[in-house]
Design a protein around this motif. Structure first.
Motif: not given
Lengths: 259, 259
Positions: B223-232, B239-242
């Motif tokens: 399994d590979i799962v990416t979660v994106i969020a405004t804040r961790p 978390w990788n910060i853009l």
């Protein structure tokens, strides 16, 4: 085949009673086990709940049956698949945006030998049902006829859709619901009926499960609520049965145009 | 402002854990009480649950927190209104169909002084937020550039959307999520981060409520799962910060393009 349910009302009204009857037909009192969906409008906004399993055992359908969402226009569908696999993408109702309105559609019936007929570029099917293909074609024809802005009289659009539905009916059974969130249209090939409830309200008893409602306790004297269904949902009221080619346009619970 | 949440995965995965954290910010640990929504894709099909009230006390949000819907792409949003009233029609995510795919979009930020900029005829806003207006403009620009059929390389479309997002960012804060159900794009102005989880999986602890999950027990080694969020959403993971102007395109849980 499938079954349709819709509502048009002059005040935000919940459809818990009618949906409870319909949902039974999705696997308990009827064979429509291949998905279900329901779209509620609140003003111009809309939201659709859908599931590709039977409505009689869906957790989401349970929520709809217990949590009254008040709406002026509702479109619902339970599916018994003929064309297109059983999955979410083929589950009605379908929605597209045109003229800054959400148009929602559901179809009961089956179309055949329609190759080359339901052509559309601007609106394209995401799934692979005959139903969604006919919907995209109707939306395309509306744009071809009326352009990129809505005409002054929206009833003209629905009268035109009735002529398109006449064409679609040449290819099989085409019972249809279509709404822009304000107007609600029903078109009949073989199974569609409606009832308009207004004061004095009485009691109604569902056919499919042992539920009775006293509308007098749930309404105010000015409420006008029309419910449309494939087959009557109650057995102690008189439903208006539509004939082949009949259509009705409802707004705020009342018939405002039709054949 | 608002908060965003999204997921891209290589197997149908539920987002109960992350949504539980986000929903707390809709009225309990955060001020985003003006509506919430979440769109789940199953193949090309999609369904959106939304409500114009706070997520922390929504009955529908409770269902989403307790009923695992497995999906490969999810987009979610909790709203703190700035432009546009608090109602269903202004509640994200927004969806339009193009090229036989459902495109879903959510925006965090505020745009100003954009008169005459976000013009669109084919896709029109149903509500009156700056967010939906920018979405319709993006969809229109995609059609203007690529026409009525999708190009061979969908990543070309998202690279073009990144240039449009650069333009939109000239008018204010534009953090954005956009998906066609297969690809998921995130674009950052000031607040957006992501994490990609893969084997060996560990435990994660939500910041906003006392919930810990052991992903090792919920997943398989592939399994590979990416979660994106405004804040961790978790406080024991990195978390990788853009940064401003950064964008990433995800497919099946992994980054496949970006700046």
């Amino acid at each position: 085949m499938c079954e349709l349910l819709a509502m048009s009302a002059n005040v935000p009204t919940d459809i818990v009673f009618s949906f409870t009857g319909l949902a039974e037909r999705g696997g308990r009192t009827g064979p429509h086990v291949d998905g279900w969906g329901i779209t509620f409008y609140e003003g111009k906004g809309s939201r659709t709940f859908k599931d590709s399993g039977p409505s009689c055992e869906s957790e989401i359908a349970s929520l709809i049956k217990s949590y009254p969402i008040k709406s002026e226009v509702v479109v619902s569908h339970i599916r018994q698949a003929n064309r297109g696999e059983v999955n979410l993408v083929n589950t009605h109702p379908f929605t597209r945006e045109l003229w800054g309105r959400y148009w929602t559609y559901a179809h009961n019936g089956q179309l055949s030998d329609y190759e080359g007929k339901f052509v559309s570029t601007r609106f394209q099917s995401v799934g692979n049902t005959d139903s969604e293909m006919a919907f995209c074609w109707i939306m395309q024809k509306i744009v071809d006829r009326f352009g990129d802005t809505s005409p002054e009289q929206m009833s003209d659009v629905f009268a035109y859709v009735a002529t398109l539905a006449d064409e679609a009916r040449q290819f099989g059974v085409f019972n249809m619901l279509l709404t822009d969130g304000e107007y609600l249209m029903s078109y009949c090939t073989n199974n569609l009926c409606y009832i308009t409830r207004r004061a004095p309200f009485g009691k109604a008893k569902l056919i499919d499960t042992d539920v009775v409602i006293d509308f007098d306790k749930e309404t105010t004297p000015n409420d006008i609520v029309t419910v449309i269904a494939t087959r009557p949902l109650t057995n102690n009221e008189e439903w208006n049965i539509l004939s082949a080619g009949d259509w009705r346009l409802f707004r705020l619970g009342e018939v405002c145009a039709g054949s």
